[in-house]
Design an enzyme around this catalytic site. Structure first.
Site, PDB file in Angstrom:
ATOM      1  N   THR A   1      30.361  57.172  44.987  1.00 53.77           N
ATOM      2  CA  THR A   1      30.918  57.915  46.111  1.00 53.77           C
ATOM      3  C   THR A   1      32.007  58.888  45.670  1.00 53.77           C
ATOM      4  O   THR A   1      32.711  58.630  44.678  1.00 53.77           O
ATOM      5  CB  THR A   1      31.511  56.917  47.133  1.00 53.77           C
ATOM      6  OG1 THR A   1      32.357  57.608  48.042  1.00 53.77           O
ATOM      7  CG2 THR A   1      32.347  55.839  46.455  1.00 53.77           C
TER       8      THR A   1
ATOM      9  N   TYR B   1      37.685  50.214  48.626  1.00 53.29           N
ATOM     10  CA  TYR B   1      36.274  50.617  48.585  1.00 53.29           C
ATOM     11  C   TYR B   1      36.005  51.497  47.360  1.00 53.29           C
ATOM     12  O   TYR B   1      35.109  51.224  46.553  1.00 53.29           O
ATOM     13  CB  TYR B   1      35.897  51.362  49.879  1.00 53.29           C
ATOM     14  CG  TYR B   1      34.556  52.059  49.808  1.00 53.29           C
ATOM     15  CD1 TYR B   1      33.367  51.326  49.734  1.00 53.29           C
ATOM     16  CD2 TYR B   1      34.469  53.460  49.792  1.00 53.29           C
ATOM     17  CE1 TYR B   1      32.134  51.968  49.648  1.00 53.29           C
ATOM     18  CE2 TYR B   1      33.242  54.101  49.710  1.00 53.29           C
ATOM     19  CZ  TYR B   1      32.083  53.348  49.637  1.00 53.29           C
ATOM     20  OH  TYR B   1      30.869  53.998  49.542  1.00 53.29           O
TER      21      TYR B   1
HETATM   22  N1  LIG Z   1      26.906  56.613  53.970  1.00 50.29           N
HETATM   23  C1  LIG Z   1      27.668  57.381  53.213  1.00 50.29           C
HETATM   24  O1  LIG Z   1      28.190  58.404  53.675  1.00 50.29           O
HETATM   25  C2  LIG Z   1      27.896  57.023  51.753  1.00 50.29           C
HETATM   26  C3  LIG Z   1      28.730  57.874  50.996  1.00 50.29           C
HETATM   27  C4  LIG Z   1      28.935  57.564  49.650  1.00 50.29           C
HETATM   28  C5  LIG Z   1      28.331  56.448  49.079  1.00 50.29           C
HETATM   29  N2  LIG Z   1      27.550  55.625  49.847  1.00 50.29           N
HETATM   30  C6  LIG Z   1      26.935  54.457  49.213  1.00 50.29           C
HETATM   31  O2  LIG Z   1      25.562  54.432  49.527  1.00 50.29           O
HETATM   32  C7  LIG Z   1      25.084  53.099  49.599  1.00 50.29           C
HETATM   33  C8  LIG Z   1      24.274  52.922  50.864  1.00 50.29           C
HETATM   34  O3  LIG Z   1      25.089  53.236  51.987  1.00 50.29           O
HETATM   35  P1  LIG Z   1      24.478  53.323  53.459  1.00 50.29           P
HETATM   36  O4  LIG Z   1      25.241  54.371  54.200  1.00 50.29           O
HETATM   37  O5  LIG Z   1      23.005  53.406  53.395  1.00 50.29           O
HETATM   38  O6  LIG Z   1      24.931  51.903  54.037  1.00 50.29           O
HETATM   39  P2  LIG Z   1      24.102  50.819  54.863  1.00 50.29           P
HETATM   40  O7  LIG Z   1      25.111  49.809  55.322  1.00 50.29           O
HETATM   41  O8  LIG Z   1      23.236  51.478  55.880  1.00 50.29           O
HETATM   42  O9  LIG Z   1      23.171  50.189  53.748  1.00 50.29           O
HETATM   43  C9  LIG Z   1      23.573  49.133  52.913  1.00 50.29           C
HETATM   44  C10 LIG Z   1      22.419  48.124  52.871  1.00 50.29           C
HETATM   45  O10 LIG Z   1      22.740  47.091  51.937  1.00 50.29           O
HETATM   46  C11 LIG Z   1      22.498  45.810  52.533  1.00 50.29           C
HETATM   47  N3  LIG Z   1      23.427  44.885  51.883  1.00 50.29           N
HETATM   48  C12 LIG Z   1      24.793  44.929  51.870  1.00 50.29           C
HETATM   49  N4  LIG Z   1      25.289  43.912  51.142  1.00 50.29           N
HETATM   50  C13 LIG Z   1      24.229  43.216  50.656  1.00 50.29           C
HETATM   51  C14 LIG Z   1      24.088  42.064  49.831  1.00 50.29           C
HETATM   52  N5  LIG Z   1      25.174  41.388  49.389  1.00 50.29           N
HETATM   53  N6  LIG Z   1      22.852  41.612  49.536  1.00 50.29           N
HETATM   54  C15 LIG Z   1      21.755  42.269  49.993  1.00 50.29           C
HETATM   55  N7  LIG Z   1      21.821  43.366  50.791  1.00 50.29           N
HETATM   56  C16 LIG Z   1      23.041  43.829  51.123  1.00 50.29           C
HETATM   57  C17 LIG Z   1      22.737  46.033  54.032  1.00 50.29           C
HETATM   58  O11 LIG Z   1      22.070  45.084  54.850  1.00 50.29           O
HETATM   59  C18 LIG Z   1      22.192  47.445  54.215  1.00 50.29           C
HETATM   60  O12 LIG Z   1      20.805  47.424  54.505  1.00 50.29           O
HETATM   61  C19 LIG Z   1      26.313  52.201  49.467  1.00 50.29           C
HETATM   62  O13 LIG Z   1      26.355  51.696  48.157  1.00 50.29           O
HETATM   63  C20 LIG Z   1      27.477  53.132  49.717  1.00 50.29           C
HETATM   64  O14 LIG Z   1      28.628  52.737  49.032  1.00 50.29           O
HETATM   65  C21 LIG Z   1      27.331  55.889  51.179  1.00 50.29           C
END
Ligand SMILES: NC(=O)c1ccc[n+]([C@@H]2O[C@H](COP(=O)([O-])OP(=O)(O)OC[C@H]3O[C@@H](n4cnc5c(N)ncnc54)[C@H](O)[C@@H]3O)[C@@H](O)[C@H]2O)c1
Length: 339
Positions: free
Chosen positions: A129, A153
């Site tokens: 991120t 985070y």
């Molecule tokens: N959304 C954003 O703007 C953004 C920005 C930068 C980085 N990210 C990164 O992208 C990735 C995905 O983000 P997202 O927005 O799709 O979030 P999200 O919450 O929609 O997806 C995360 C998924 O991981 C699963 N999960 C979480 N912990 C778990 C565990 N211990 N075991 C198994 N499954 C687990 C959740 O059920 C979910 O389906 C993350 O790593 C996040 O840090 C997101």
């Protein structure tokens, strides 16, 4: 290849799985505990595969913290590559409950890397991120800008980056790509999958919810930044362009290239007010947006320098249009009442 996508039932992971189904012949497995991901997303992805005459992704409902179960999975199934999305992602929550973030984002990721390495997985793509940059001195950040995250985070993600870098340095048969995402927004333009996250704080999702009357009003945090209209400026990237960066990163690693880190953004910014005006325009609703004080730790501007990904990967974004991003977010919001 057999690709394991952790967090594939979530927002970004599901868009990557969709593209893996639509554009490749890889076998895809999803591992997700459904803590914020959704079973209906798994069903939709299965239906997309079936429609294309392809095999539906295998779904493992499992939590990465169950180390014995993860080890057993890798003993019984051979994966060639992992794309690792599963994480906890809410910045204010990470300040209140840092251990949740260090356990889920750093400890579970470290264990996953360890198991992957032990069982001969060759490639690892990691969701990082722009939060790893903290409050940079320059508005536009490159991969060499110092990483000084200002919340648990960001730190939990940066620590996992370190684990990956050190592991690949010691084992040349284990390569990785770290993708540092900027502000991810929008949804599948065919509106089959999108972001369904309770109490989402992402600006474009919140403005779509406000346009649809699901929130009475929204807040603009800070109008006194050193930016053209005083509101914060961010680099918004459509989720399908972000998703395609993962496919290109996978190709890059499969071709035998070295481990690397890439920013993923469009390299230009829009202010909060510009986003709200665009959402008002596409929705036709002049919804209420009130000014509130700045939030702690919000930099005035955070824009990617994306020179490196554009020159190293064959990544070609196709949705670089704020109006289209807002339209797709709004269309998705219309059909996921309340989530
Ligand atoms: N959304 C954003 O703007 C953004 C920005 C930068 C980085 N990210 C990164 O992208 C990735 C995905 O983000 P997202 O927005 O799709 O979030 P999200 O919450 O929609 O997806 C995360 C998924 O991981 C699963 N999960 C979480 N912990 C778990 C565990 N211990 N075991 C198994 N499954 C687990 C959740 O059920 C979910 O389906 C993350 O790593 C996040 O840090 C997101």
């Amino acid at each position: 290849m057999h690709i394991l996508v952790t967090g594939g039932a979530g927002y970004i992971g599901s868009h990557v799985v969709k593209q893996l189904i639509e554009e490749t012949d890889h076998h895809v497995s999803i591992l997700d505990n459904l803590s914020t991901g959704h079973e209906r997303t798994i069903k939709t992805l299965g239906a997309i595969a079936t429609q294309m005459g392809k095999e539906a992704p295998t779904f493992y409902q499992e939590d990465l913290k169950n180390f014995a179960a993860i080890e057993a999975l890798f003993q019984s199934v051979r994966f060639d590559a992992i794309i690792h999305f599963a994480a906890s992602i809410v910045v204010p929550e990470s300040v209140e409950n840092p251990l949740k973030y260090y356990m889920n984002n750093t400890v579970n990721t470290t264990h996953l890397i360890n198991v992957a390495k032990h069982h001969g997985v060759r490639h690892f793509i990691f969701s990082s991120t722009a939060a790893v940059y903290g409050e940079p001195d320059t508005p536009q950040v490159s991969e060499t800008t110092p990483t000084e995250p200002i919340n648990p985070y960001g730190r939990s993600k940066l620590m996992s980056e370190r684990v990956l870098i050190d592991t690949s340095a010691a084992h040349e048969d284990f390569t990785h790509v770290i993708l540092r995402y900027f502000n991810v927004a929008g949804a599948d333009v065919a509106c089959r999958i999108g972001q369904s996250f309770p109490n989402a704080t992402h600006l474009i999702k919140v403005s779509a919810q406000t346009a649809l009357g699901r929130r009475e009003k929204m807040m603009i945090f800070g109008e006194d930044f050193d930016t053209p209209d005083g509101t914060g400026v961010r680099d918004y990237i459509h989720v399908d362009d972000l998703a395609s960066a993962h496919l290109r990163a996978l190709e890059y690693l499969a071709e035998g290239n070295r481990s690397n880190i890439f920013n993923v953004g469009y390299g230009k910014g829009f202010s909060v007010k510009e986003v709200i005006e665009t959402m008002r325009g596409v929705s036709g609703v002049d919804f209420r947006a009130d000014i509130a004080p700045r939030r702690a730790g919000d930099p005035a501007m955070l824009i990617s320098d994306n020179t490196k990904i554009r020159s190293t990967l064959t990544w070609k974004p196709i949705y670089d249009d704020l109006k289209l991003i807002c339209e797709s977010a709004l269309a998705w919001e219309r059909q996921v009442d309340g989530l």
